[in-house]
Design a protein around this motif. Structure first.
Motif, PDB file in Angstrom:
ATOM      1  N   PRO A   2       0.856  -1.177  -0.272  1.00 35.05           N
ATOM      2  CA  PRO A   2       0.000  -0.016  -0.021  1.00 35.05           C
ATOM      3  C   PRO A   2       0.906   1.226   0.084  1.00 35.05           C
ATOM      4  O   PRO A   2       2.010   1.412   0.539  1.00 35.05           O
ATOM      5  N   LEU A   3       0.370   2.146  -0.679  1.00 36.19           N
ATOM      6  CA  LEU A   3       1.145   3.530  -1.005  1.00 36.19           C
ATOM      7  C   LEU A   3       1.672   4.130   0.367  1.00 36.19           C
ATOM      8  O   LEU A   3       2.929   4.376   0.581  1.00 36.19           O
ATOM      9  N   PHE A   4       1.009   4.551   1.320  1.00 33.35           N
ATOM     10  CA  PHE A   4       1.423   5.269   2.349  1.00 33.35           C
ATOM     11  C   PHE A   4       2.063   4.339   3.407  1.00 33.35           C
ATOM     12  O   PHE A   4       2.889   4.919   4.174  1.00 33.35           O
ATOM     13  N   ASP A  36      -4.118  -6.486   7.727  1.00 32.07           N
ATOM     14  CA  ASP A  36      -3.294  -5.201   7.485  1.00 32.07           C
ATOM     15  C   ASP A  36      -2.118  -5.327   8.446  1.00 32.07           C
ATOM     16  O   ASP A  36      -0.894  -4.926   8.051  1.00 32.07           O
ATOM     17  N   LEU A  37      -2.278  -5.895   9.429  1.00 31.49           N
ATOM     18  CA  LEU A  37      -1.127  -5.928  10.586  1.00 31.49           C
ATOM     19  C   LEU A  37      -0.137  -6.752  10.075  1.00 31.49           C
ATOM     20  O   LEU A  37       0.998  -6.410  10.017  1.00 31.49           O
ATOM     21  N   ILE A  38      -0.602  -8.030   9.725  1.00 38.68           N
ATOM     22  CA  ILE A  38       0.504  -8.898   9.122  1.00 38.68           C
ATOM     23  C   ILE A  38       0.981  -8.444   7.691  1.00 38.68           C
ATOM     24  O   ILE A  38       2.204  -8.859   8.004  1.00 38.68           O
ATOM     25  N   THR A  39       0.401  -7.535   7.044  1.00 39.48           N
ATOM     26  CA  THR A  39       1.213  -7.081   5.748  1.00 39.48           C
ATOM     27  C   THR A  39       2.367  -6.047   6.172  1.00 39.48           C
ATOM     28  O   THR A  39       3.529  -6.255   6.036  1.00 39.48           O
ATOM     29  N   ALA A 121      -8.122   6.046  12.102  1.00 38.08           N
ATOM     30  CA  ALA A 121      -8.426   5.965  10.530  1.00 38.08           C
ATOM     31  C   ALA A 121      -8.936   4.320  10.276  1.00 38.08           C
ATOM     32  O   ALA A 121      -9.275   3.538  11.184  1.00 38.08           O
ATOM     33  N   PRO A 122      -9.464   4.192   9.272  1.00 38.53           N
ATOM     34  CA  PRO A 122     -10.214   2.882   8.760  1.00 38.53           C
ATOM     35  C   PRO A 122      -9.316   1.721   8.769  1.00 38.53           C
ATOM     36  O   PRO A 122      -9.811   0.584   8.882  1.00 38.53           O
ATOM     37  N   ASP A 123      -7.865   2.052   8.329  1.00 37.47           N
ATOM     38  CA  ASP A 123      -7.234   1.006   8.035  1.00 37.47           C
ATOM     39  C   ASP A 123      -5.686   1.190   8.151  1.00 37.47           C
ATOM     40  O   ASP A 123      -5.455   2.497   8.499  1.00 37.47           O
ATOM     41  N   ILE A 124      -4.907   0.410   8.351  1.00 40.02           N
ATOM     42  CA  ILE A 124      -3.313   0.636   8.508  1.00 40.02           C
ATOM     43  C   ILE A 124      -2.799   1.522   7.439  1.00 40.02           C
ATOM     44  O   ILE A 124      -1.993   2.377   7.843  1.00 40.02           O
ATOM     45  N   ASN A 125      -2.915   1.312   6.155  1.00 36.32           N
ATOM     46  CA  ASN A 125      -2.743   2.263   5.123  1.00 36.32           C
ATOM     47  C   ASN A 125      -2.728   3.866   5.358  1.00 36.32           C
ATOM     48  O   ASN A 125      -2.210   4.797   5.338  1.00 36.32           O
ATOM     49  N   GLU A 126      -3.934   4.088   5.938  1.00 42.75           N
ATOM     50  CA  GLU A 126      -4.699   5.242   6.040  1.00 42.75           C
ATOM     51  C   GLU A 126      -4.063   5.880   7.681  1.00 42.75           C
ATOM     52  O   GLU A 126      -3.820   6.987   7.838  1.00 42.75           O
ATOM     53  N   TRP A 127      -3.817   5.035   8.364  1.00 40.08           N
ATOM     54  CA  TRP A 127      -3.088   5.046   9.774  1.00 40.08           C
ATOM     55  C   TRP A 127      -1.709   5.824   9.303  1.00 40.08           C
ATOM     56  O   TRP A 127      -1.267   6.746   9.798  1.00 40.08           O
ATOM     57  N   CYS A 128      -0.976   5.058   8.218  1.00 38.10           N
ATOM     58  CA  CYS A 128       0.279   5.549   7.880  1.00 38.10           C
ATOM     59  C   CYS A 128       0.212   6.894   7.529  1.00 38.10           C
ATOM     60  O   CYS A 128       1.012   7.992   7.547  1.00 38.10           O
ATOM     61  N   LYS A 129      -1.047   7.019   6.464  1.00 34.97           N
ATOM     62  CA  LYS A 129      -1.052   8.674   6.053  1.00 34.97           C
ATOM     63  C   LYS A 129      -1.291   9.461   7.024  1.00 34.97           C
ATOM     64  O   LYS A 129      -0.685  10.527   7.012  1.00 34.97           O
ATOM     65  N   LYS A 130      -1.881   9.363   8.201  1.00 39.18           N
ATOM     66  CA  LYS A 130      -2.319  10.217   9.199  1.00 39.18           C
ATOM     67  C   LYS A 130      -0.916  10.368   9.820  1.00 39.18           C
ATOM     68  O   LYS A 130      -0.571  11.459  10.316  1.00 39.18           O
ATOM     69  N   ILE A 131      -0.003   9.288  10.245  1.00 40.16           N
ATOM     70  CA  ILE A 131       0.961   9.513  10.875  1.00 40.16           C
ATOM     71  C   ILE A 131       2.298  10.262  10.006  1.00 40.16           C
ATOM     72  O   ILE A 131       2.685  11.488  10.399  1.00 40.16           O
ATOM     73  N   LEU A 132       2.221  10.153   8.626  1.00 39.21           N
ATOM     74  CA  LEU A 132       3.078  11.068   7.977  1.00 39.21           C
ATOM     75  C   LEU A 132       2.743  12.505   7.892  1.00 39.21           C
ATOM     76  O   LEU A 132       3.189  13.546   7.863  1.00 39.21           O
ATOM     77  N   GLU A 133       1.444  12.724   7.827  1.00 35.95           N
ATOM     78  CA  GLU A 133       0.723  13.953   7.954  1.00 35.95           C
ATOM     79  C   GLU A 133       0.772  14.764   9.170  1.00 35.95           C
ATOM     80  O   GLU A 133       0.883  16.083   9.110  1.00 35.95           O
TER      81      GLU A 133
END
Length: 213
Positions: A2-4, A36-39, A121-133
Motif C-alpha cells: 500500500p502507498l502510504f 493489515d497488521l500482518i502485511t 483511521a479506517p485501516d493501517i494504510n490510512e493510519w500510515c497517511k495520518k502519521i506522515l501528515e
C-alpha cells in the motif's frame, strides 16, 4: 505494498527482527483488520520512526524488544486497566507510551492516562497517511527530539513518561519527562485511569500515584 505504508517505511528504521512470515494466535484473527497488521509486519518486522518517537512492535520478542503477541498478553499490562483496555490489538506506540491499536471498525489511539480510545483511521494504510501528515502530534516527535538532544537516545523497551501526568495538567515539556520501562509505565498509568474513570469532565481530581512495578 500500500502507498502510504511504503512511504512511512521509507522514512523509518530497518526491521527490529529479521524473522518473517510469523503467524499470529487465533484470537488475533477475530479482528477484520488483522491482515493489515500482518502485511505491515511482513514488510517491516517492527521498527522505529521519527527519532524513536514512533515504535511499532515486531511479531516476536527479541531481547528487550517486546513482540506484539507478548504486548497483547492481558497479564502483561492490559488487566491493570480492568475492562478499559479490552477488545483491541495494540501494535504501536508514541514516545509517551500512547498506544495505536486495531479495533473492529478501524485504527484507534489509546490514552494510557485516561483509558480512552479515539478513532484515528479506517485501516493501517490510512493510519500510515495520518502519521506522515501529523507525525509531530501523533508521535510526540518534537519532545522526543528535544529530550534526546539533552539526555541521549531512548533505550529499547522504554518510553518518556510525564512526571506530572498530562491529565493532571502536566506540561508537554522535556523537563516534565523521564525514562520509564514501557510495561511499568502502562501499569502505573492504569492506576490513574481507574481513579478518574467515573469523574465528570472538569471536576477537580486528587490522584494517588503508585509505582508500576
Amino acid at each position: 505494498m500500500p502507498l502510504f505504508l511504503e512511504k512511512l517505511l521509507s522514512v523509518c528504521s530497518g526491521d527490529i527482527s529479521s524473522c518473517k512470515g510469523h503467524k499470529l494466535p487465533s484470537g488475533f484473527h477475530n479482528y477484520t483488520l488483522i491482515d493489515d497488521l500482518i502485511t505491515l509486519l511482513n514488510n517491516r518486522n517492527g521498527f522505529y520512526g521519527f527519532e524513536s518517537a514512533l515504535h511499532v512492535f515486531p511479531f516476536e520478542t527479541v531481547g528487550e524488544e517486546i513482540g506484539v503477541v507478548a504486548w497483547n498478553d492481558n497479564s502483561l499490562w492490559i488487566d491493570c486497566y480492568d475492562d478499559l483496555a479490552r477488545n483491541a490489538i495494540f501494535f504501536a506506540e508514541d514516545v509517551f507510551g500512547g498506544q495505536f491499536c486495531i479495533k473492529q471498525d478501524g485504527i484507534y489511539t489509546f490514552d494510557p492516562e485516561t483509558g480512552s480510545f479515539d478513532y484515528l483511521a479506517p485501516d493501517i494504510n490510512e493510519w500510515c497517511k495520518k502519521i506522515l501528515e501529523d507525525y509531530q502530534v501523533l508521535t510526540g516527535y518534537p519532545l522526543a527530539n528535544a529530550w534526546q538532544k539533552k539526555h541521549g537516545p531512548i533505550p529499547v523497551g522504554y518510553r518518556l513518561v510525564p512526571k506530572v501526568p498530562f491529565v493532571a495538567g502536566g506540561e508537554y515539556e522535556p523537563d516534565n519527562l523521564y525514562l520509564e520501562k514501557s510495561t511499568v509505565a502502562m501499569k502505573a498509568r492504569a492506576n490513574i485511569a481507574l481513579q478518574i474513570r467515573d469523574i465528570p469532565d472538569g471536576s477537580n481530581i486528587q490522584l494517588k500515584l503508585i509505582d508500576g512495578d
